[in-house]
Design a protein around this motif. Structure first.
Motif, short mmCIF file in Angstrom:
data_model
loop_
_atom_site.label_atom_id
_atom_site.label_comp_id
_atom_site.label_asym_id
_atom_site.label_seq_id
_atom_site.Cartn_x
_atom_site.Cartn_y
_atom_site.Cartn_z
N UNK A 150 -15.98 -22.62 -50.33
CA UNK A 150 -15.81 -23.53 -51.46
C UNK A 150 -14.61 -23.06 -52.26
N UNK A 151 -13.70 -23.97 -52.61
CA UNK A 151 -12.47 -23.58 -53.28
C UNK A 151 -12.74 -22.80 -54.57
N UNK A 152 -12.11 -21.63 -54.69
CA UNK A 152 -12.19 -20.86 -55.94
C UNK A 152 -13.48 -20.08 -56.13
N UNK A 153 -14.38 -20.14 -55.11
CA UNK A 153 -15.70 -19.49 -55.27
C UNK A 153 -15.91 -18.47 -54.15
N UNK A 154 -16.37 -17.29 -54.52
CA UNK A 154 -16.60 -16.23 -53.54
C UNK A 154 -17.81 -16.56 -52.64
N UNK A 155 -17.63 -16.46 -51.32
CA UNK A 155 -18.74 -16.74 -50.38
C UNK A 155 -19.88 -15.75 -50.57
N UNK A 156 -19.51 -14.49 -50.85
CA UNK A 156 -20.52 -13.43 -50.89
C UNK A 156 -21.40 -13.50 -52.13
N UNK A 157 -20.77 -13.69 -53.32
CA UNK A 157 -21.58 -13.57 -54.56
C UNK A 157 -21.39 -14.74 -55.52
N UNK A 158 -20.60 -15.72 -55.14
CA UNK A 158 -20.30 -16.89 -55.97
C UNK A 158 -19.50 -16.55 -57.23
N UNK A 159 -18.85 -15.37 -57.20
CA UNK A 159 -17.94 -15.03 -58.30
C UNK A 159 -16.69 -15.90 -58.24
N UNK A 160 -15.83 -15.74 -59.26
CA UNK A 160 -14.60 -16.56 -59.31
C UNK A 160 -13.48 -15.85 -58.54
N UNK A 161 -12.78 -16.61 -57.69
CA UNK A 161 -11.64 -16.05 -56.96
C UNK A 161 -10.39 -16.21 -57.81
N UNK A 162 -9.65 -15.11 -57.98
CA UNK A 162 -8.43 -15.17 -58.79
C UNK A 162 -7.25 -14.59 -58.00
N UNK A 163 -6.05 -14.85 -58.53
CA UNK A 163 -4.85 -14.30 -57.90
C UNK A 163 -4.44 -13.05 -58.67
N UNK A 164 -4.21 -11.95 -57.95
CA UNK A 164 -3.83 -10.70 -58.60
C UNK A 164 -2.53 -10.88 -59.39
N UNK A 165 -2.44 -10.21 -60.57
CA UNK A 165 -1.27 -10.37 -61.44
C UNK A 165 0.02 -9.95 -60.74
N UNK A 166 -0.09 -9.00 -59.77
CA UNK A 166 1.14 -8.53 -59.12
C UNK A 166 1.45 -9.30 -57.83
N UNK A 167 0.67 -10.35 -57.55
CA UNK A 167 0.95 -11.17 -56.35
C UNK A 167 1.82 -12.37 -56.69
N UNK A 168 2.88 -12.17 -57.47
CA UNK A 168 3.84 -13.25 -57.73
C UNK A 168 5.15 -12.87 -57.06
N UNK A 169 6.00 -13.85 -56.72
CA UNK A 169 7.18 -13.55 -55.89
C UNK A 169 8.05 -12.41 -56.40
N UNK A 170 8.30 -12.37 -57.73
CA UNK A 170 9.19 -11.34 -58.27
C UNK A 170 8.58 -9.94 -58.11
#
Ligand code: AP5
Length: 214
Positions: free
Chosen positions: A146-166
């Protein structure tokens, strides 16, 4: 088994360390995860580390060496450990050698998971992490049901702060300048094993298991 996973950002160190930790029943120790947990809890260590991590720079050696020295003394490391993201500089590698010598615990394998830069960018741009259990997903290669939802625990999936192109570009620069020299460092020590990290996740795991068994 005492194991080090080397490789650029996004090579799949964390992904493989989790699987190996289950198979071998030894802890997965990630300095990145420990530092992020300190940031989340607002500790002094976290506040210091944040300024470096946000820019994609390495946290000072003394800080991470102290973390690892303490962590390796924990009872769950008695049967072995998998280091993910440490060491990252020659100074860290020298310190680790000294710590382990004092403990009478040699490193058995250093696995270099190699992937080209374009794969790094593709993997990190689409990585998502669960804010509750820390599970790592990829929007294309390992998508959540399910988009944005963790399969394991139903927590929120986020993008790490350092995973941006720069920041990804800066992390790659830091890797090439400071961490890549460790490939030769461990080759000279006769500990280096190389695997192709651009294969599918299960195939990479198979390769790692086979070099360890060899
Ligand atoms: P850290 O958290 O260690 O980040 P990193 O080394 O940049 O590695 P990543 O966690 O980004 O990638 P990974 O190799 O674990 O890949 P993953 O399995 O997630 O460090 C972050 C920061 O903390 C550093 O920049 C630094 O500031 C600081 N720090 C940490 N340790 C330090 C140290 N020792 N010294 C100084 N500073 C330190 O996979 C990536 C994505 O790809 C995921 O979405 C995954 O699902 C997917 N994927 C994985 N394998 C495959 C595959 N085979 N095929 C397709 N997709 C895949």
């Amino acid at each position: 088994m005492n194991l080090i996973l080397l490789g650029p950002p996004g090579a799949g160190k964390g992904t493989q360390a989790e699987k190996l930790s289950e198979i071998c029943e030894i802890p997965h120790i990630s300095t990145g995860d420990i530092l992020r947990e300190n940031i989340r809890q607002g500790t002094q260590l976290g506040m210091e580390a944040r300024q470096y991590m946000e820019k994609g720079e390495l946290v000072p050696d003394a800080v991470v060496i102290g973390i690892i020295r303490d962590r390796l003394k924990e009872p769950d490391c008695e049967k072995g450990f998998i280091l993910d993201g440490f060491p990252r500089t020659v100074e860290q590698a020298d310190a680790l050698k000294k710590i382990l010598r004092e403990m009478g615990r040699p490193i058995e394998h250093v696995i270099d998971i190699d992937v080209p830069d374009d794969v790094v960018v593709e993997r990190l741009s689409a990585r998502r992490v669960c804010d509750s259990c820390g599970a790592v997903k990829h929007l294309i290669y390992n998508p959540p049901r399910e988009e944005g939802v963790c399969d394991e625990c139903r927590g929120v999936l986020y993008q790490r702060a350092d995973d941006n192109p720069e920041t990804i570009r800066e992390r790659l620069r830091e890797y090439k300048k400071k961490t890549q020299p460790l490939i030769d460092y461990y080759r000279v020590e006769g500990l280096l094993r190389e695997v192709d990290g651009s294969l599918e996740m299960d195939q990479v795991l198979k390769e790692i298991c086979s070099v360890i068994e060899r």
